[in-house]
Design an enzyme around this catalytic site. Structure first.
Site, PDB file in Angstrom:
ATOM      1  N   LYS A  13      38.787  29.004  36.170  1.00  0.00           N
ATOM      2  CA  LYS A  13      38.753  29.912  35.019  1.00  0.00           C
ATOM      3  C   LYS A  13      39.624  29.374  33.881  1.00  0.00           C
ATOM      4  O   LYS A  13      39.234  29.413  32.710  1.00  0.00           O
ATOM      5  CB  LYS A  13      39.286  31.291  35.417  1.00  0.00           C
ATOM      6  N   ASP A  69      38.117  39.523  34.846  1.00  0.00           N
ATOM      7  CA  ASP A  69      37.769  39.861  36.221  1.00  0.00           C
ATOM      8  C   ASP A  69      36.270  39.682  36.313  1.00  0.00           C
ATOM      9  O   ASP A  69      35.521  40.191  35.479  1.00  0.00           O
ATOM     10  CB  ASP A  69      38.177  41.283  36.589  1.00  0.00           C
ATOM     11  N   SER A  70      35.856  38.926  37.268  1.00  0.00           N
ATOM     12  CA  SER A  70      34.460  38.525  37.288  1.00  0.00           C
ATOM     13  C   SER A  70      33.962  38.426  38.711  1.00  0.00           C
ATOM     14  O   SER A  70      34.745  38.421  39.661  1.00  0.00           O
ATOM     15  CB  SER A  70      34.295  37.184  36.567  1.00  0.00           C
TER      16      SER A  70
HETATM   17  P1  IMP Z   1      38.640  37.471  40.316  1.00  0.00           P
HETATM   18  O1  IMP Z   1      38.054  37.756  38.976  1.00  0.00           O
HETATM   19  O2  IMP Z   1      39.897  36.652  40.229  1.00  0.00           O
HETATM   20  O3  IMP Z   1      38.772  38.700  41.152  1.00  0.00           O
HETATM   21  O4  IMP Z   1      37.655  36.516  41.124  1.00  0.00           O
HETATM   22  C1  IMP Z   1      36.427  36.199  40.648  1.00  0.00           C
HETATM   23  C2  IMP Z   1      35.656  35.433  41.708  1.00  0.00           C
HETATM   24  O5  IMP Z   1      34.281  35.581  41.381  1.00  0.00           O
HETATM   25  C3  IMP Z   1      35.946  33.944  41.711  1.00  0.00           C
HETATM   26  O6  IMP Z   1      36.996  33.590  42.579  1.00  0.00           O
HETATM   27  C4  IMP Z   1      34.598  33.401  42.153  1.00  0.00           C
HETATM   28  O7  IMP Z   1      34.457  33.533  43.546  1.00  0.00           O
HETATM   29  C5  IMP Z   1      33.634  34.352  41.484  1.00  0.00           C
HETATM   30  N1  IMP Z   1      33.284  33.901  40.123  1.00  0.00           N
HETATM   31  C6  IMP Z   1      33.610  34.495  38.939  1.00  0.00           C
HETATM   32  N2  IMP Z   1      33.153  33.797  37.904  1.00  0.00           N
HETATM   33  C7  IMP Z   1      32.552  32.720  38.422  1.00  0.00           C
HETATM   34  C8  IMP Z   1      31.883  31.616  37.823  1.00  0.00           C
HETATM   35  O8  IMP Z   1      31.812  31.432  36.602  1.00  0.00           O
HETATM   36  N3  IMP Z   1      31.360  30.743  38.683  1.00  0.00           N
HETATM   37  C9  IMP Z   1      31.426  30.878  40.031  1.00  0.00           C
HETATM   38  N4  IMP Z   1      32.052  31.857  40.631  1.00  0.00           N
HETATM   39  C10 IMP Z   1      32.617  32.792  39.833  1.00  0.00           C
END
Ligand code: IMP
Length: 199
Positions: A13, A69-70
Site C-alpha cells: 500500500k 482500509d481495503s
Molecule cells: P487492511 O486494509 O490493512 O485491513 O488490509 C487490506 C487487505 O486487503 C490487504 O492485506 C490485502 O489482503 C487486501 N487488499 C487490499 N487492497 C489490495 C490490492 O490492491 N491488491 C491486493 N490485495 C489487496
C-alpha cells in the site's frame, strides 16, 4: 516538498500511495518510519476502519494522515472476506487463492469487487472519507508476479490480465485505491459526511 503520513505498515500500500502522491509533489511517509503502531481494526466496515487508523496516526504524529482500509469482496462468498481480507489470508495467499477459486467454481459465480475506503485526517482529529471500488472477476488460477495481496487472482472489468500481470503503471490508473485517491485529490465524490469533515 510536502509530506503526508500514510497510516499503514503494508509495504504494498505504501508503495502505491507513494506513486499516486509523487506527481502532486507530495512525499508519502510510512507509519513505520514515524514509529507509530497500528490501532486494532475494530469497525465493521471499510470506512470506519479507515477513519480510526487515519485519526490515530494524525493525532499521534501531529501531521495530516491518509489511511486506507481495503479488501476483496467475493460474490460466491457472500461478499467475504471484505474487511477481513488480510486475516482471511493470514499471510498464506496461495491457500487463500485456492479457497476463493474453489468457492467460485462450486457456486459458478466468479464476480468480485475490490473496495477501498480512504480517509484523510487532520491533527485536530477531523476526517474526510472517500470510497473507491473496482469490479471484476476471480481468475481461475493465480497469474502474475507484481503487486501484493490478492492481485494475482483479480481480473478487473475491461481487462483479461490480473492486477498482478497488469502491474503498477496500469493498476494505479484503474484500481479501487486510485479511484478513492482521485476523489481525495479533487475533493469530489462520496465523502462519508460533510465537506467540513466526517468526525
Ligand atoms: P487492511 O486494509 O490493512 O485491513 O488490509 C487490506 C487487505 O486487503 C490487504 O492485506 C490485502 O489482503 C487486501 N487488499 C487490499 N487492497 C489490495 C490490492 O490492491 N491488491 C491486493 N490485495 C489487496
Amino acid at each position: 516538498m510536502k509530506r503526508v503520513l500514510i497510516a499503514t505498515h503494508n509495504a504494498g500500500k505504501l508503495k502505491e500511495f507513494g506513486a499516486l502522491l509523487a506527481p502532486l509533489g507530495i512525499e508519502a511517509v510510512g507509519a513505520g518510519a514515524m514509529g507509530l503502531t497500528e490501532p486494532d481494526e475494530t469497525a465493521s466496515d471499510f470506512a470506519g476502519n479507515a477513519q480510526l487508523k487515519a485519526r490515530a496516526a494524525a493525532v499521534a504524529a501531529g501531521m495530516p494522515a491518509l489511511a486506507d482500509d481495503s479488501g476483496l469482496c467475493v460474490a460466491a462468498l457472500g461478499g467475504e472476506p471484505g474487511v477481513l481480507s488480510a486475516r482471511y489470508a493470514a499471510g498464506d495467499y496461495p491457500t487463500a487463492f485456492a479457497r476463493i477459486i474453489a468457492a467460485c467454481g462450486a457456486a459458478g459465480e466468479w464476480r468480485a469487487r475490490f473496495v477501498c475506503a480512504l480517509c484523510l485526517a487532520q491533527p485536530d482529529g477531523t476526517t474526510a472519507t472517500f470510497i473507491g471500488q473496482a469490479d471484476g472477476v476471480i481468475a481461475k488460477a493465480p497469474r502474475g508476479e507484481g503487486g501484493f495481496g490478492y492481485d494475482a487472482v483479480f481480473v478487473p472489468d475491461g481487462y483479461e490480465k490480473t492486477y498482478a500481470e497488469l502491474g503498477g503503471a496500469v493498476k494505479d490508473t484503474i484500481s479501487h485505491r486510485a479511484r478513492a485517491f482521485a476523489q481525495v485529490v479533487k475533493g469530489l465524490g462520496s465523502s462519508c459526511r460533510s465537506a467540513g469533515g466526517d468526525g
